[in-house]
Design a protein around this motif. Structure first.
Motif, PDB file in Angstrom:
ATOM      1  N   GLY A 769      -8.066  17.095   9.019  1.00  0.00           N
ATOM      2  CA  GLY A 769      -8.569  17.813  10.184  1.00  0.00           C
ATOM      3  C   GLY A 769      -9.980  17.393  10.511  1.00  0.00           C
ATOM      4  O   GLY A 769     -10.595  16.588   9.787  1.00  0.00           O
ATOM      5  N   SER A 770     -10.479  17.902  11.645  1.00  0.00           N
ATOM      6  CA  SER A 770     -11.883  17.676  11.958  1.00  0.00           C
ATOM      7  C   SER A 770     -12.407  18.930  12.629  1.00  0.00           C
ATOM      8  O   SER A 770     -11.683  19.613  13.358  1.00  0.00           O
ATOM      9  CB  SER A 770     -12.052  16.429  12.812  1.00  0.00           C
ATOM     10  OG  SER A 770     -11.925  16.756  14.156  1.00  0.00           O
ATOM     11  N   ILE A 771     -13.662  19.274  12.321  1.00  0.00           N
ATOM     12  CA  ILE A 771     -14.209  20.515  12.847  1.00  0.00           C
ATOM     13  C   ILE A 771     -15.534  20.211  13.542  1.00  0.00           C
ATOM     14  O   ILE A 771     -16.207  19.226  13.232  1.00  0.00           O
ATOM     15  CB  ILE A 771     -14.463  21.546  11.710  1.00  0.00           C
ATOM     16  CG1 ILE A 771     -15.302  20.908  10.582  1.00  0.00           C
ATOM     17  CG2 ILE A 771     -13.156  22.072  11.158  1.00  0.00           C
ATOM     18  CD1 ILE A 771     -15.927  21.905   9.647  1.00  0.00           C
ATOM     19  N   ALA A 772     -15.860  21.059  14.519  1.00  0.00           N
ATOM     20  CA  ALA A 772     -17.157  20.937  15.194  1.00  0.00           C
ATOM     21  C   ALA A 772     -18.017  22.112  14.751  1.00  0.00           C
ATOM     22  O   ALA A 772     -17.584  23.264  14.815  1.00  0.00           O
ATOM     23  CB  ALA A 772     -16.960  20.959  16.700  1.00  0.00           C
ATOM     24  N   VAL A 773     -19.196  21.790  14.300  1.00  0.00           N
ATOM     25  CA  VAL A 773     -20.119  22.841  13.839  1.00  0.00           C
ATOM     26  C   VAL A 773     -21.486  22.595  14.467  1.00  0.00           C
ATOM     27  O   VAL A 773     -21.786  21.470  14.868  1.00  0.00           O
ATOM     28  CB  VAL A 773     -20.246  22.851  12.287  1.00  0.00           C
ATOM     29  CG1 VAL A 773     -18.933  23.242  11.641  1.00  0.00           C
ATOM     30  CG2 VAL A 773     -20.724  21.500  11.781  1.00  0.00           C
ATOM     31  N   PRO A 774     -22.310  23.654  14.549  1.00  0.00           N
ATOM     32  CA  PRO A 774     -23.644  23.446  15.117  1.00  0.00           C
ATOM     33  C   PRO A 774     -24.432  22.431  14.311  1.00  0.00           C
ATOM     34  O   PRO A 774     -24.291  22.361  13.091  1.00  0.00           O
ATOM     35  CB  PRO A 774     -24.292  24.830  15.023  1.00  0.00           C
ATOM     36  CG  PRO A 774     -23.150  25.785  14.896  1.00  0.00           C
ATOM     37  CD  PRO A 774     -22.059  25.059  14.190  1.00  0.00           C
ATOM     38  N   LYS A 775     -25.225  21.636  15.033  1.00  0.00           N
ATOM     39  CA  LYS A 775     -26.071  20.644  14.354  1.00  0.00           C
ATOM     40  C   LYS A 775     -27.008  21.357  13.398  1.00  0.00           C
ATOM     41  O   LYS A 775     -27.546  22.424  13.726  1.00  0.00           O
ATOM     42  CB  LYS A 775     -26.888  19.862  15.371  1.00  0.00           C
ATOM     43  CG  LYS A 775     -26.241  18.556  15.730  1.00  0.00           C
ATOM     44  CD  LYS A 775     -27.219  17.599  16.382  1.00  0.00           C
ATOM     45  CE  LYS A 775     -26.543  16.259  16.604  1.00  0.00           C
ATOM     46  NZ  LYS A 775     -27.118  15.517  17.700  1.00  0.00           N
ATOM     47  N   GLY A 776     -27.189  20.810  12.217  1.00  0.00           N
ATOM     48  CA  GLY A 776     -28.103  21.394  11.240  1.00  0.00           C
ATOM     49  C   GLY A 776     -27.507  22.567  10.473  1.00  0.00           C
ATOM     50  O   GLY A 776     -28.232  23.274   9.761  1.00  0.00           O
ATOM     51  N   ALA A 777     -26.194  22.802  10.612  1.00  0.00           N
ATOM     52  CA  ALA A 777     -25.566  23.903   9.879  1.00  0.00           C
ATOM     53  C   ALA A 777     -25.687  23.681   8.377  1.00  0.00           C
ATOM     54  O   ALA A 777     -25.641  22.550   7.892  1.00  0.00           O
ATOM     55  CB  ALA A 777     -24.105  24.019  10.286  1.00  0.00           C
ATOM     56  N   ALA A 778     -25.836  24.784   7.641  1.00  0.00           N
ATOM     57  CA  ALA A 778     -25.977  24.681   6.179  1.00  0.00           C
ATOM     58  C   ALA A 778     -24.657  24.268   5.550  1.00  0.00           C
ATOM     59  O   ALA A 778     -23.584  24.531   6.109  1.00  0.00           O
ATOM     60  CB  ALA A 778     -26.440  26.025   5.625  1.00  0.00           C
TER      61      ALA A 778
END
Ligand SMILES: [Zn+2]
Ligand SMILES: [Zn+2]
Length: 817
Positions: A769-778
């Motif tokens: 899979g692939s996920i989109a997360v906010p830039k700089g997420a921990a």
């Protein structure tokens, strides 16, 4: 707003409404004052059509739409865009068709023009119909004749007898540019050669400038290359070979030959003259006159292009005469052969069979000596030749020049020839003068009067135009003169200089003269007393962008550059290059095959427009492929753009007032950035794809759009689909035409910046899979998001998680067992 959604998208109603409003408001029309006072003017030119009886097909619409998109885009950026359209209605095409259907071209052309105008209006081009031209209108060709007179009086037009290409079917001469593979470009009939007195424009005088300027103008590379090759500049030497008699004594006759390879002169083992060379009689052994004359007569039957074909069997005959090779001092035989043309160089060549393949084949066929004078890598003076060697190397068998590099050898040998009086350096061009006369009816009469006392005299400007008379029997015949020569009442006139009885020129001019200057006329059609107004011309020309077919590279595009340069030199224009930018568009095919009448796959736009609307057809055509490459028109393909316009209509009209979603807003700004970059570079197909993708994002999951999200799509779509864009713009509450102001949306680099990162998720090293997360997420948040992905969870459920590997901002890998 919401209530209007029920009012569905009806292309024909929307398009009829806006075409009416454009006319009423004069949206695309200029007055003379507006032309004079325009701010930031932009001259958007496209190649005007020849108005055939069949009307426009989608291939024409494709070209015009692509140019219109460009003009509309410039206008949305705030430029004042002048986009004229006209008709190139003289010429053999029109005349042949008129002959075929048994009608007079003066009757046919107006109805063709009317039909073309109707079609061009229907596709929604931004044309200024008040500044249109029709080359067959005496008010236009008055000035075509004026151009001829300018060139004539400047010594750039000359009448001379010359061997020319003659199409026995069209019964007229053809310029070399109009002979394709030995056949007439119009009718495919093999072309013959004739000697006829013709008018020529001395375009060769401009060869160097036409070539030189190519390095400074922003044109499609392939078009510049085609012109460069056509002009065909070469550097070489003109060498003189003295004719000698049987005892080796010079007769006083000298033959000049141009060569690009003076380094090979020691290898010149025979000389070849064009059969028409004026010195043939002087050099030939009288005992051989019968075969020489027979050969010459046969050569005259062949056309000039076919004679130069490389692959044909070599023919020729010996004249029995000799010249002395000035380098070796030895006599070499003189032959005549049809592959040497009088119109190029001097009509004579020094034949170097060792290093020119054509000469090699000729020498083999007629058992003439072959000598090596250049040795390539690994070769020496004695390496045998089983074909010509035309590569680099050093000189051999060349006396004092042996061992010199071939290029240096060329310089030194030329210098040596000059010192000894038998040669000098010379630059040659493949380009030849432009044959301007046509022995046909349907063209502007050449404005010359022949007087026994004064010679050829130009018709004075006050007597222009020389009106083409209506002649019912306008059929050409094979006499080599125009049908106008049968109309005595027309051609009998008085000499403008001495008033004695005189005779008009009865040939008409080549249709490429009509199109050689039409772009100068468009902005000045308000003036009847001058071809182009100095002030208006200064304001609008040179043309900012010209879009048209690459097939005109060496005809129209070269001729119009020449006319512009000549008019510049004569003080009529302030510039010498007519078009700042030229872009060649691609060609479209239909259902995988070239469109042709014989295949019956010519797509006519009218029924498509009736069913889907002009906006959908325009958008579809521009979506087919990169505009400079063309594409394949498939009937079912139009559904995509059709559905897109419907969805956009619905989305715009149902949009609410709310704040834009940040992710959607980012997509919109990215789209604005992409479309703003791609429209000026004619990447229309990817710009449209970006608009479609953006609309999908706006509508994703059935969400209702905020107006701020979808509104920027309207001006971005406007160049492609101007009618629907106008309607939506109006319904969004704007006043006036969307094209009346710089309504192109601006993008905000910060808003377009990607704030999310895409992370690949693996389970045991396999991508799941692939996920989109906010830039700089921990890391913990990224891993949690990865674990929550639906597909990933299927692979994790029921297994024991042993380890989690996180590659920063790129990858999460769950190791399970
Ligand atoms: Zn022909
Ligand atoms: Zn006279």
């Amino acid at each position: 707003m919401v209530s209007e959604v029920r009012d569905g998208y009806d292309p024909s109603a929307v398009e009829a409404k806006w075409q009416r409003i454009w006319d009423e408001r004069r949206t695309n029309l200029f007055t003379l004052e507006e032309l004079r006072g325009a701010k930031d003017p932009y001259y958007n030119l496209m190649m005007f059509p020849y108005p055939s009886a069949e009307g426009l097909h989608v291939g024409n619409i494709y070209a015009f739409t692509g140019a219109d998109v460009h003009g509309r885009y410039q206008r949305l950026r705030g430029r004042t865009v002048f986009e004229p359209m006209g008709f190139d209605a003289f010429g053999i095409h029109s005349e042949n068709f008129a002959l075929k259907v048994g009608k007079h071209p003066m009757d046919l052309i107006p109805s063709n023009v009317a039909n073309f105008t109707r079609q061009l209006r229907r596709i929604g081009g931004m044309f200024d119909w008040e500044h249109s031209v029709d080359t067959t209108d005496p008010a236009y060709y008055k000035w075509t004749q004026w151009v001829f007179v300018q060139l004539f009086e400047a010594g750039l037009a000359e009448r001379k007898e010359a061997p020319v290409n003659w199409c026995p079917s069209c019964m007229t001469v053809l310029a070399n540019e109009q002979v394709i593979g030995g056949e007439c470009e119009r009718c495919g009939t093999p072309v013959e050669q004739r000697r006829i007195a013709q008018w020529f424009f001395k375009i060769t005088r401009y060869a160097e400038r036409l070539l030189e300027n190519l390095t400074r103008i922003d044109w499609s590379e392939k078009t510049k290359k085609a012109q460069t090759n056509w002009i065909g500049r070469s550097e070489g030497a003109l060498l003189r070979f003295p004719v000698v008699d049987g005892k080796g004594r010079e007769t006083g006759v000298v033959i000049e030959a141009y060569t690009t390879r003076p380094d090979t002169v020691f290898g010149a083992t025979y000389m070849v003259l064009s059969p028409e060379h004026p010195l043939v009689e002087k050099v030939m052994n009288p005992g051989l006159s019968a075969p020489v004359y027979a050969y010459r007569d046969k050569a005259r039957q062949k056309d000039l292009v076919a004679r130069q074909k490389v692959d044909k069997t070599k023919t020729g005959v010996s004249t029995g005469g000799y010249v002395r090779n000035p380098a070796t001092g030895k006599p070499i035989p003189i032959w005549i052969a049809d592959y040497v043309l009088m119109g190029y160089g001097t009509g004579a060549i020094m034949a170097v069979p060792g290093h020119d393949q054509r000469d090699f084949e000729f020498a083999e066929q007629f058992e003439l000596p072959i000598v090596r004078v250049v040795a390539g890598p690994g070769q020496d003076a004695d390496t045998p030749l089983d074909q010509a060697y035309d590569g680099p190397g050093s000189l051999v068998n060349s006396g004092q020049f042996d061992e010199l590099d071939w290029r240096e050898g060329a310089r030194r040998i030329t210098q040596w020839a000059a010192e000894n009086g038998w040669g000098e350096p010379q630059i040659n061009y493949r380009l030849h003068d432009w044959c301007i006369s046509r022995q046909r009816y349907w063209g502007p009469p050449i404005p010359i009067i022949y007087c026994d006392a004064c010679g050829p005299v130009a018709v004075p400007e006050k007597d222009l135009p020389v009106v083409l008379p209506r002649v019912e029997d306008f059929r050409p015949d094979s006499s080599g003169v125009s049908p106008l020569a049968r109309v005595e009442s027309w051609y009998r006139t008085k000499c403008p200089k001495c008033a004695k009885a005189a005779r008009r020129e009865t040939d008409v001019s080549d249709t490429f003269l009509d199109s050689g200057w039409y772009f100068l006329r468009y902005p000045s059609t308000d003036f009847d007393d001058r071809p182009f107004d100095r002030q208006v011309t200064k304001k609008w020309l040179p043309v900012d962008t010209y879009i048209g077919g690459h097939e005109h590279a060496v005809l129209h595009l070269l001729y119009s550059r020449f006319i512009t340069m000549a008019l510049h030199d004569l003080g009529h224009l302030d510039f010498e290059e007519p078009y700042d930018v030229f872009r060649a568009h691609g060609l479209i095919i239909a259902e995988g095959a070239k469109m042709s009448k014989s295949k019956g796959n010519v797509v006519v736009p009218d029924p498509v427009i009736e069913q889907y609307g002009a906006d959908t057809l325009r958008t579809y055509l521009m979506f087919l492929g990169p505009f400079e490459e063309g594409g394949d028109y498939r009937q079912d393909g139009i559904q995509g753009p059709f559905g897109f316009l419907h969805r956009l209509w619905e989305t715009v009209l149902s949009a609410g007032a709310g704040e834009p979603d940040p992710d959607v807003e980012r997509k919109v700004h990215q789209t604005i950035r992409q479309v703003t970059e791609q429209i000026p570079t004619l990447q229309y197909n990817t710009a449209i794809a970006a608009l479609m993708e953006c609309l999908n994002t706006i509508r994703a999951g059935g969400r209702s759009a905020a107006r701020a999200e979808v509104e920027p799509l309207v001006p971005m779509l406007a160049p492609f689909a101007p009618h629907i864009a106008e309607e939506l713009w109006e319904r969004l509450g704007h006043e006036g035409s969307i094209f009346d102001a710089a309504n192109w949306p601006a993008y905000d680099e910060a808003k377009a910046a990607e704030t999310r990162m895409t992370i690949a998720v693996q389970v045991n090293g396999k991508l799941r899979g692939s996920i989109a997360v906010p830039k700089g997420a921990a890391e913990a948040d990224v891993v949690a998001a990865a674990r929550a992905d639906e597909n990933v969870r299927r692979y994790l459920d029921g297994s024991k998680e042993r380890k989690v590997i996180y590659v920063k901002e790129r990858l999460v890998n769950f190791v399970v067992g």
